[in-house]
Design an enzyme around this catalytic site. Structure first.
Site, mmCIF file in Angstrom:
data_model
loop_
_atom_site.group_PDB
_atom_site.id
_atom_site.type_symbol
_atom_site.label_atom_id
_atom_site.label_comp_id
_atom_site.label_asym_id
_atom_site.label_seq_id
_atom_site.Cartn_x
_atom_site.Cartn_y
_atom_site.Cartn_z
ATOM 1 N N ARG A 63 17.908 -64.883 32.911
ATOM 2 C CA ARG A 63 16.646 -64.876 32.155
ATOM 3 C C ARG A 63 16.755 -65.635 30.838
ATOM 4 O O ARG A 63 15.741 -66.050 30.275
ATOM 5 C CB ARG A 63 16.151 -63.439 31.966
ATOM 6 C CG ARG A 63 15.650 -62.833 33.283
ATOM 7 C CD ARG A 63 15.212 -61.393 33.122
ATOM 8 N NE ARG A 63 16.269 -60.499 32.725
ATOM 9 C CZ ARG A 63 17.168 -59.969 33.562
ATOM 10 N NH1 ARG A 63 17.110 -60.218 34.841
ATOM 11 N NH2 ARG A 63 18.123 -59.178 33.112
ATOM 12 N N GLU A 100 31.600 -52.334 31.724
ATOM 13 C CA GLU A 100 31.901 -50.902 31.698
ATOM 14 C C GLU A 100 32.914 -50.572 32.801
ATOM 15 O O GLU A 100 33.891 -49.867 32.573
ATOM 16 C CB GLU A 100 30.600 -50.124 31.899
ATOM 17 C CG GLU A 100 30.726 -48.681 31.507
ATOM 18 C CD GLU A 100 29.417 -47.929 31.706
ATOM 19 O OE1 GLU A 100 28.389 -48.583 31.946
ATOM 20 O OE2 GLU A 100 29.447 -46.693 31.642
HETATM 21 P P1 AMP Z 1 25.118 -56.758 27.513
HETATM 22 O O1 AMP Z 1 26.255 -57.683 27.846
HETATM 23 O O2 AMP Z 1 25.444 -55.324 27.710
HETATM 24 O O3 AMP Z 1 24.578 -57.040 26.104
HETATM 25 O O4 AMP Z 1 23.957 -57.056 28.549
HETATM 26 C C1 AMP Z 1 23.124 -58.136 28.382
HETATM 27 C C2 AMP Z 1 22.755 -58.783 29.683
HETATM 28 O O5 AMP Z 1 22.433 -57.828 30.694
HETATM 29 C C3 AMP Z 1 21.523 -59.649 29.492
HETATM 30 O O6 AMP Z 1 21.722 -60.866 30.187
HETATM 31 C C4 AMP Z 1 20.389 -58.837 30.057
HETATM 32 O O7 AMP Z 1 19.514 -59.648 30.798
HETATM 33 C C5 AMP Z 1 21.042 -57.797 30.961
HETATM 34 N N1 AMP Z 1 20.611 -56.413 30.654
HETATM 35 C C6 AMP Z 1 21.396 -55.418 30.180
HETATM 36 N N2 AMP Z 1 20.730 -54.273 30.067
HETATM 37 C C7 AMP Z 1 19.460 -54.524 30.444
HETATM 38 C C8 AMP Z 1 18.255 -53.740 30.528
HETATM 39 N N3 AMP Z 1 18.225 -52.433 30.168
HETATM 40 N N4 AMP Z 1 17.131 -54.344 30.945
HETATM 41 C C9 AMP Z 1 17.135 -55.649 31.306
HETATM 42 N N5 AMP Z 1 18.233 -56.444 31.256
HETATM 43 C C10 AMP Z 1 19.383 -55.904 30.838
#
Ligand code: AMP
Length: 175
Positions: A63, A100
């Site tokens: 996205r 995780e």
């Molecule tokens: P993080 O590495 O944990 O910051 O996760 C970020 C990535 O995971 C991004 O590319 C987001 O598109 C996706 N992502 C993580 N959590 C969500 C959520 N609750 N809703 C939508 N996309 C998420």
């Protein structure tokens, strides 16, 4: 078409509980993308946050491509994708990062960036920060300067900013 100043982006982001797995509340941007005024407003708001001298937008699969590419086109600068493994056809530079449960990998074309490039990283959402952290490190390993990380949505309660304390971070909408 009316002014974009009146658009409240919160109204175009919907919660999908238990997606992609139980316990996760997925922030779905489909309504935002489907509305021309809201999508255009989000890209314009991101454009206002671009530091001077930025010459490339780096978008994170998947996205991040949508917002990053629209932003780059609006600014008239280049776009470079950071992709999941095995998708880029040329010679790649890879980085592993911890999830995780387990390990993930991101890749960039080796010849896409080099010293002297000033880039901004774009993704739709900042959660724990692991994906953006890995992307910052990946880009820096090619010699480019990371001027900022921009997100449409930040899940502030997950503390992703703490993992990115050496880069300016901005998000359009926070939860
Ligand atoms: P993080 O590495 O944990 O910051 O996760 C970020 C990535 O995971 C991004 O590319 C987001 O598109 C996706 N992502 C993580 N959590 C969500 C959520 N609750 N809703 C939508 N996309 C998420």
């Amino acid at each position: 078409m009316s002014s974009t100043a009146a658009v409240n982006l919160h109204d175009y982001i919907r919660d999908i509980p238990d997606f992609p797995k139980p316990g996760i509340v997925f922030k779905d941007i489909s309504p935002l993308l489907a509305d021309g005024e809201a999508f255009s407003a989000s890209v314009s708001e991101l454009a206002c946050l671009i530091p001077q001298g930025t010459d490339v937008i780096v978008g994170i699969e998947a996205r991040g491509f949508i917002f990053g590419a629209a932003l780059a086109a609006q600014l008239g600068i280049g776009f470079v994708p950071v992709r999941k493994p095995g998708k880029l056809p040329g010679e790649v530079h890879s980085i592993e990062y911890e999830l995780e449960y387990g390990i993930d990998v991101l890749e960039i074309h080796r010849d896409a960036l080099s010293e002297g490039h000033k880039i901004v990283i774009v993704d739709d959402l900042l959660a724990t920060g692991g994906t953006a952290r890995a992307t910052v490190d990946l880009v820096r390993q090619l010699g480019a300067e990371v001027a900022a990380c921009l997100f449409v949505i930040e899940l502030g309660f997950l503390g992703g900013r703490d993992l990115l304390n050496d880069v300016p971070i901005h998000a359009l909408v926070s939860y």
